[in-house]
Design a protein around this motif. Structure first.
Motif, mmCIF file in Angstrom:
data_model
loop_
_atom_site.group_PDB
_atom_site.id
_atom_site.type_symbol
_atom_site.label_atom_id
_atom_site.label_comp_id
_atom_site.label_asym_id
_atom_site.label_seq_id
_atom_site.Cartn_x
_atom_site.Cartn_y
_atom_site.Cartn_z
ATOM 1 N N ALA A 14 0.557 3.354 -1.698
ATOM 2 C CA ALA A 14 1.641 2.521 -1.369
ATOM 3 C C ALA A 14 2.867 2.704 -1.975
ATOM 4 O O ALA A 14 3.803 2.621 -1.205
ATOM 5 C CB ALA A 14 0.848 1.149 -1.797
ATOM 6 N N GLY A 15 2.893 3.105 -3.281
ATOM 7 C CA GLY A 15 4.419 3.369 -3.640
ATOM 8 C C GLY A 15 4.727 4.709 -3.238
ATOM 9 O O GLY A 15 6.442 4.456 -2.919
ATOM 10 N N THR A 16 4.084 5.464 -3.095
ATOM 11 C CA THR A 16 4.836 6.999 -2.201
ATOM 12 C C THR A 16 5.470 6.371 -0.839
ATOM 13 O O THR A 16 6.581 6.809 -0.809
ATOM 14 C CB THR A 16 3.475 7.924 -2.159
ATOM 15 N N GLU A 17 4.506 5.806 0.034
ATOM 16 C CA GLU A 17 4.902 5.429 1.383
ATOM 17 C C GLU A 17 6.294 4.405 1.124
ATOM 18 O O GLU A 17 7.299 4.644 1.810
ATOM 19 C CB GLU A 17 3.959 4.690 2.103
ATOM 20 N N ALA A 18 6.084 3.373 0.214
ATOM 21 C CA ALA A 18 7.336 2.818 0.042
ATOM 22 C C ALA A 18 8.861 3.334 -0.216
ATOM 23 O O ALA A 18 9.687 3.140 0.150
ATOM 24 C CB ALA A 18 7.021 1.542 -1.023
ATOM 25 N N ALA A 19 8.458 4.007 -1.420
ATOM 26 C CA ALA A 19 9.720 5.073 -1.869
ATOM 27 C C ALA A 19 10.263 5.744 -0.974
ATOM 28 O O ALA A 19 11.434 5.854 -0.494
ATOM 29 C CB ALA A 19 9.367 5.595 -2.978
ATOM 30 N N TRP A 20 9.338 6.354 0.286
ATOM 31 C CA TRP A 20 9.979 7.111 1.259
ATOM 32 C C TRP A 20 10.451 6.266 2.261
ATOM 33 O O TRP A 20 11.962 6.689 2.784
ATOM 34 C CB TRP A 20 8.832 7.756 1.743
ATOM 35 N N VAL A 133 9.441 -3.344 -6.245
ATOM 36 C CA VAL A 133 8.123 -3.330 -5.440
ATOM 37 C C VAL A 133 7.165 -2.795 -6.124
ATOM 38 O O VAL A 133 7.159 -1.690 -6.731
ATOM 39 C CB VAL A 133 8.279 -2.266 -4.220
ATOM 40 N N LEU A 134 6.091 -3.991 -6.435
ATOM 41 C CA LEU A 134 4.969 -3.441 -7.377
ATOM 42 C C LEU A 134 3.759 -2.909 -6.654
ATOM 43 O O LEU A 134 3.288 -3.147 -5.798
ATOM 44 C CB LEU A 134 4.222 -4.603 -8.110
ATOM 45 N N ALA A 348 5.207 -6.662 -3.295
ATOM 46 C CA ALA A 348 4.008 -5.895 -3.850
ATOM 47 C C ALA A 348 3.354 -5.322 -2.659
ATOM 48 O O ALA A 348 3.459 -5.830 -1.474
ATOM 49 C CB ALA A 348 2.973 -6.910 -4.625
ATOM 50 N N ALA A 349 2.331 -4.292 -2.968
ATOM 51 C CA ALA A 349 1.769 -3.870 -1.923
ATOM 52 C C ALA A 349 0.577 -2.938 -2.473
ATOM 53 O O ALA A 349 0.447 -2.781 -3.615
ATOM 54 C CB ALA A 349 2.543 -2.739 -1.086
ATOM 55 N N GLY A 350 -0.245 -2.349 -1.623
ATOM 56 C CA GLY A 350 -1.531 -1.680 -1.938
ATOM 57 C C GLY A 350 -2.748 -2.478 -2.213
ATOM 58 O O GLY A 350 -2.674 -3.439 -1.886
ATOM 59 N N GLN A 351 -3.703 -1.769 -2.837
ATOM 60 C CA GLN A 351 -4.723 -2.671 -3.475
ATOM 61 C C GLN A 351 -4.665 -3.900 -4.454
ATOM 62 O O GLN A 351 -5.232 -4.891 -4.363
ATOM 63 C CB GLN A 351 -5.714 -1.914 -4.216
ATOM 64 N N LEU A 367 5.562 -1.726 4.791
ATOM 65 C CA LEU A 367 6.098 -3.150 5.134
ATOM 66 C C LEU A 367 6.746 -3.430 3.786
ATOM 67 O O LEU A 367 7.966 -3.836 3.785
ATOM 68 C CB LEU A 367 5.020 -3.962 5.336
ATOM 69 N N ALA A 368 6.421 -3.341 2.782
ATOM 70 C CA ALA A 368 7.193 -3.521 1.624
ATOM 71 C C ALA A 368 8.447 -2.581 1.136
ATOM 72 O O ALA A 368 9.464 -3.296 0.854
ATOM 73 C CB ALA A 368 6.108 -3.695 0.126
ATOM 74 N N GLY A 369 8.204 -1.589 1.540
ATOM 75 C CA GLY A 369 9.381 -0.572 1.300
ATOM 76 C C GLY A 369 10.545 -0.886 2.561
ATOM 77 O O GLY A 369 11.640 -0.985 2.073
#
Length: 452
Positions: A14-20, A133-134, A348-351, A367-369
């Motif tokens: 989730a964090g990788t996708e959001a940052a991208w 974004v958490l 926030a995103a992911g699990q 979505l969060a990113g």
């Protein structure tokens, strides 16, 4: 004027996708990943987007829930799915990857992006001076967990996820199951599957003999705290009547079709045990098996739970689980845009938000990113059509019952019903897919035009 970077905390999927997505929107981003200075027991490398369990993203076919989510994310420019496609390995009908190469290339790709700064450090408090974004996942560190708990003021974490299976409503045999609440209290809110003594004893025998899944080493200690939330198979082993005095107790439940069991002439019709299913969503398309948290293997769950009268042809959208997990009470805390209700500049995103699976985490990151970047750019946050798998997933986690909220994987049961019922499952899923992709294409075209 130089833009203040968005802070993304957690370098999983989730964090990788959001940052991208943030960087691709032209907004600077700092991606915080605590490894290698601090490690989590589930991780084995220092790479971003490490796949800690399976190397599979689930079914590849677009008439399957995971496959439809893959297809939607491809249309939306997901970096995770693009790299998964590039590094796919043979896996029958699934999208599986060479996990080492997959994670390493994602790490290199993000680290070389001019708008992404990768910081290898633990974050102990949520920043308050920027958009955040958490995406810290199921093993959020104690310090950050405590800060998040202080911020929400809620006892919202589950540190050991003991969840019951969820069944598609239209797969339940309503000729057998009946609607009723115990002692007729309030509106009839439960589907009840009655058992006679012979059926109950056979069910208990198979439950006791069924094969369990193994807990991971770091989950063993946590498991002991759940004496008050025992697996259904453990209840069965503790005695012949333990379940009948617990979640399968038959008292106070009356099938109007059979007459009032309290009347002497109807006593012989009284069930010996009853499995209750509680409505999981507003539309009544999904039903939770009450008290059926379990550590059985998924194949065993399907085999044994289909012995319950009324569930012989049950379609399971989520199997029961007992594993280490950390998740927010998303319906109470989050908008479907994945913004916190208390602090719209925190997402926030992911699990962490109560979705399950690699692809769902990726979708949340997208979505969060995207919404974090839109906030910086002065644009309104977005949600996707609820007829899409992405849109329905985040609508569900933000609108489910907070009291009974459990993590949810992508599944067709959360999509709005079709205008005409289609009995054949494969055909039905194909129609869901066609509607989702058409609506996504129309929505995305309008979004691109409005941003031009």
């Amino acid at each position: 004027m130089e833009q203040q970077p968005i802070q993304v905390i957690g370098g999983g999927l989730a964090g990788t996708e959001a940052a991208w997505q943030i960087a691709q929107a032209g907004v600077p981003v700092v991606l915080h990943e605590m490894r290698p200075s601090r490690t989590a027991p589930a991780h084995h490398t220092e790479e971003l987007a490490e796949l800690v369990c399976s190397n599979s993203f689930g079914a590849a076919s677009s008439d399957r829930a995971a496959g439809l989510l893959h297809t939607e994310l491809r249309s939306l420019g997901s970096i995770i799915i693009r790299k998964a496609d590039q590094h796919a390995v043979p896996a029958g009908g699934a999208l599986a990857v060479d996990r080492g190469v997959f994670s390493h290339e994602l790490t290199e790709t993000l680290a070389s992006h001019p708008l992404i700064e990768l910081r290898r450090q633990e974050v102990e408090q949520i920043p308050t001076d920027s958009i955040v974004v958490l995406t810290t996942g199921p093993l959020t560190t104690p310090a950050l967990s405590e800060d998040l708990q202080r911020f929400t003021g809620l006892e919202y974490f589950s540190f050991f996820d003991a969840a019951s299976p969820i069944v598609v409503g239209e797969s339940i045999n309503r000729d057998i199951a009946f609607m009723a609440s115990r002692y007729d209290k309030g509106e009839a809110a439960y589907l009840n599957c009655p058992m006679n003594q012979e059926q109950y004893l056979q069910f208990r025998q198979e439950l006791c003999a069924a094969e369990k899944a193994e807990l991971k080493d770091f989950e063993q200690e946590t498991a002991k705290f759940f004496e008050g939330c025992l697996p259904i198979e453990e209840m069965a082993r503790r005695g012949e009547d333990t379940m009948r005095y617990g979640p399968l107790k038959p008292v106070g439940l009356f099938d109007a079709r059979q007459g009032d069991f309290r009347e002497p002439e109807n006593k012989h019709k009284r069930p010996y045990a009853v499995t209750q299913l509680r409505q999981e969503d507003k539309a009544g398309q999904l039903w939770n098996m009450v008290g059926f948290q379990t550590n059985l293997r998924w194949s065993e769950q399907k085999r044994v739970f289909r012995l319950i009268p009324g569930l012989e042809e049950a379609e399971f959208v989520r199997m029961g689980v007992m594993h280490r997990n950390t998740f927010l009470n998303a319906p109470q805390l989050l908008h479907p845009t994945l913004q916190f209700k208390q602090r719209p500049m925190l997402l926030a995103a992911g699990q962490l938000v109560g979705t399950e699976g690699y692809t769902a985490a990726t979708a949340g990151g997208w979505l969060a990113g995207t919404n974090a970047a839109r906030l910086v750019l002065g644009l309104p946050p977005i949600t996707l059509p609820v007829t899409t798998m992405i849109g329905s997933l985040f609508e569900f986690i933000s609108s489910a019952s907070p009291k009974h909220f459990q993590p949810m994987p992508p599944n067709f049961g959360i999509l709005p019903e079709l205008p005409t019922r289609i009995k054949n499952k494969r055909e039905r899923y194909g129609v869901y897919r066609d509607r989702a992709l058409a609506d996504l294409d129309n929505w995305y075209s309008r979004l691109l035009v409005s941003a031009a």
